[in-house]
Design an enzyme around this catalytic site. Structure first.
Site, PDB file in Angstrom:
ATOM      1  N   SER A  76       0.830  -1.194   0.000  1.00  0.00           N
ATOM      2  CA  SER A  76       0.000   0.000   0.000  1.00  0.00           C
ATOM      3  C   SER A  76       0.863   1.241   0.000  1.00  0.00           C
ATOM      4  O   SER A  76       1.958   1.264   0.552  1.00  0.00           O
ATOM      5  CB  SER A  76      -0.943  -0.018   1.217  1.00  0.00           C
ATOM      6  OG  SER A  76      -0.656   1.043   2.074  1.00  0.00           O
ATOM      7  N   LYS A  77       0.343   2.229  -0.665  1.00  0.00           N
ATOM      8  CA  LYS A  77       1.027   3.508  -0.778  1.00  0.00           C
ATOM      9  C   LYS A  77       1.278   4.069   0.624  1.00  0.00           C
ATOM     10  O   LYS A  77       2.329   4.630   0.901  1.00  0.00           O
ATOM     11  CB  LYS A  77       0.100   4.430  -1.577  1.00  0.00           C
ATOM     12  CG  LYS A  77       0.720   5.707  -1.986  1.00  0.00           C
ATOM     13  CD  LYS A  77       1.485   5.538  -3.272  1.00  0.00           C
ATOM     14  CE  LYS A  77       2.317   6.773  -3.511  1.00  0.00           C
ATOM     15  NZ  LYS A  77       3.554   6.533  -4.172  1.00  0.00           N
ATOM     16  N   ARG A  78       0.284   3.875   1.487  1.00  0.00           N
ATOM     17  CA  ARG A  78       0.390   4.440   2.831  1.00  0.00           C
ATOM     18  C   ARG A  78       1.587   3.861   3.599  1.00  0.00           C
ATOM     19  O   ARG A  78       2.149   4.485   4.465  1.00  0.00           O
ATOM     20  CB  ARG A  78      -0.896   4.195   3.621  1.00  0.00           C
ATOM     21  CG  ARG A  78      -1.761   5.428   3.696  1.00  0.00           C
ATOM     22  CD  ARG A  78      -3.149   5.063   4.153  1.00  0.00           C
ATOM     23  NE  ARG A  78      -3.781   4.171   3.165  1.00  0.00           N
ATOM     24  CZ  ARG A  78      -4.669   3.233   3.441  1.00  0.00           C
ATOM     25  NH1 ARG A  78      -5.032   3.018   4.662  1.00  0.00           N
ATOM     26  NH2 ARG A  78      -5.199   2.502   2.493  1.00  0.00           N
ATOM     27  N   GLY A 137       4.305   3.195   2.267  1.00  0.00           N
ATOM     28  CA  GLY A 137       5.538   3.607   1.581  1.00  0.00           C
ATOM     29  C   GLY A 137       5.873   2.736   0.377  1.00  0.00           C
ATOM     30  O   GLY A 137       6.980   2.822  -0.152  1.00  0.00           O
ATOM     31  N   GLU A 175       7.558   5.268 -10.017  1.00  0.00           N
ATOM     32  CA  GLU A 175       8.758   5.358  -9.174  1.00  0.00           C
ATOM     33  C   GLU A 175       9.772   4.286  -9.557  1.00  0.00           C
ATOM     34  O   GLU A 175      10.982   4.522  -9.503  1.00  0.00           O
ATOM     35  CB  GLU A 175       8.390   5.204  -7.698  1.00  0.00           C
ATOM     36  CG  GLU A 175       7.840   6.473  -7.082  1.00  0.00           C
ATOM     37  CD  GLU A 175       7.401   6.246  -5.657  1.00  0.00           C
ATOM     38  OE1 GLU A 175       8.228   6.330  -4.750  1.00  0.00           O
ATOM     39  OE2 GLU A 175       6.202   5.948  -5.462  1.00  0.00           O
TER      40      GLU A 175
END
Ligand code: GLU
Length: 481
Positions: A245-247, A249, A255
């Protein structure tokens, strides 16, 4: 179903950038479409106004393109199709499969609290629906209402192409809202309308959507429409077993690109997260994947994202990529690192390609070309401390001075003549060749590792090699013992 009628889709919500999970699901859909001569469709699920961000749509589409997932139709936007959802909602209301619910969110919340029910547990249908008389009164008073789907008794099953036959008791599903009181369709309603109208034959998506699938099957049945086939693919986990998850990191596709991963490498790697060819092969370029990918071989278990494997695969792709193409990809990185400029590259382009060719066996990311090859473009490097201790001393200063004359006499300045110069000086001084090779490498590159010395020297060229060796000799005069 005839093979050429396959139609699949990826339906990203623009609430974040293209995440590796969505990218992997897109890859499975795309491979399935391509191997069946089908159509791959992109649909942007942007109806959740509070979470959707228009500025993310372009980066999502660019990331799909970068991965090489070309689409045949779309992008369609849910926000432009709201009337279509209203059409199906009206049909459900007319046929009695949906009913008006005048309960306010506060009332629902309070009832749940009274009953000690969690959000997942269902509320009593009779309480949710009003009696016909009550309904007339509330309508007359223009009290807002949501529409709920009436879930019949019994159980519901379908054959998942990955998970096999799945069954749920209908009573586990509440009469869920299909249309909010502001008239907007909910996600499940919109997806059914879209998948139906877009002729989607196979819905291939993450297994976090299984509950939605049962709800969607109820909507299909209420509309009298045959549902598509469903295939629920496993979710990607981090090494700590939490969902990527993006949350937390975890990176998005772009990217990885910025960090020098090749799209072909990322595609191959992501495809192996949840699918395998059932043999030991891992290096599987796109065309091979199209040939051998099978939905039946998608695993049920959630795979773990292993960055080392990504790097190992990327290294293979770098190794097999033509030097010229790698130079195209790496050139902007060299410019960004201040090692060259677009103007200089006009004349240095062949030189860059040669440098790339020398380094490619040693690089796992495009950015490694910068960290490992900066010295090809500048002599402003520090000599590595450890290497200095080992290879720079008064003796090696003398060796470098003597070798410099040997190199100056080398004609033409090729790896063969340079090797001869090293061999004959070593013989003359009765020393090991390595006593010349290590200090020379350190003098011209500042490091003790790198491509073959003679290739390196030939590529740098006579003048640059001479300059750097003289500079090292001067350095040793001031720093040597
Ligand atoms: N918009 C959903 C998501 O991003 C897609 C769900 C689906 O494929 O039906 O998870």
């Amino acid at each position: 179903m005839s093979k050429d009628s396959v139609r699949v889709r990826i339906a990203p919500s623009p609430s974040g950038y293209l995440h590796v999970g969505t990218a992997r699901t897109a890859i499975f859909n795309w491979l399935f479409a391509r191997q069946n001569n089908g159509k791959f469709i992109v649909r942007i699920e942007d109806t959740d106004v509070s979470r959707s961000r228009a500025e993310l749509i372009e980066p999502i589409l660019n990331a799909l393109k970068w991965l090489g997932l070309d689409w045949d139709e779309g992008p369609y936007f849910q926000s432009k199709r709201l009337e279509r959802y209203t059409f199906y909602i009206a049909r459900l209301l007319e046929s009695g499969h949906a009913y008006r619910c005048f309960r306010t969110p506060e009332e629902l919340e309070q009832k749940r609290r009274e009953l000690g029910k969690t959000r997942e547990q269902k509320l009593d249908k009779d309480w949710l629906a009003s009696s016909p008389e009550e309904e007339q009164q509330l309508l007359a008073k223009e009290i807002p209402f949501a529409l709920r789907l009436r879930i019949p008794k019994g159980e519901t099953s379908y054959n998942d192409l990955v998970l096999g036959r799945l069954t749920r008791q209908n009573e586990e599903i509440e009469d869920f809202v299909i249309c909010r009181s502001d008239g907007r369709a909910v996600y499940n309603m919109a997806v059914v309308a879209d998948d139906h109208e877009m002729g989607i034959t196979h819905v291939i998506r993450g297994n976090d959507h299984i509950t939605n699938t049962f709800k969607q099957i109820h909507i299909y049945r209420a509309l009298g429409i045959e549902p598509p086939q469903f295939a629920h693919v496993p979710l990607i986990l981090r090494p700590d077993r939490r969902k990527v998850s993006k949350r937390l990191g975890d990176k998005d596709v772009a990217e990885y690109g910025d960090e020098g991963i090749l799209p072909e490498g990322l595609l191959n790697f992501l495809c192996l997260l949840g699918w395998s060819p059932k043999d030991d092969r891992e290096y599987l370029p796109k065309d091979e994947l199209i040939r051998i990918f099978k939905l039946e071989n998608v695993n049920k278990a959630n795979p773990i994202f292993n960055e080392e494997k990504l790097l190992a695969l990327n290294r293979e792709y770098i190794k097999n990529c033509p030097d010229n193409k790698l130079a195209d990809l790496a050139a902007p990185l060299f410019v960004k690192a201040g090692l060259t400029t677009p103007q200089r590259l006009e004349s240095e382009r062949d030189y860059l390609t040669r440098v790339i060719g020398l380094l490619k066996e040693r690089c796992s990311r495009l950015t490694d070309f910068i960290s490992q090859g900066g010295y090809f473009f500048t002599d402003e490097f520090h000599y590595e401390d450890e290497a200095v201790k080992k290879h720079f001393n008064a003796e090696s200063r003398e060796f470098l001075r003597r070798l410099l004359s040997g190199f100056e006499a080398a004609s033409p300045f090729t790896k063969e003549s340079l090797e001869n110069a090293v061999n004959s000086l070593a013989a003359q001084l009765r020393i090991k060749k390595s006593q010349l090779i290590h200090p020379t490498r350190l003098a011209v590159s500042g490091t003790s590792k790198g491509p073959g010395l003679y290739d390196l020297l030939e590529t740098l060229g006579r003048d640059e090699v001479a300059r750097r060796m003289r500079k090292a000799v001067a350095y040793l005069e001031t720093h040597g013992e």
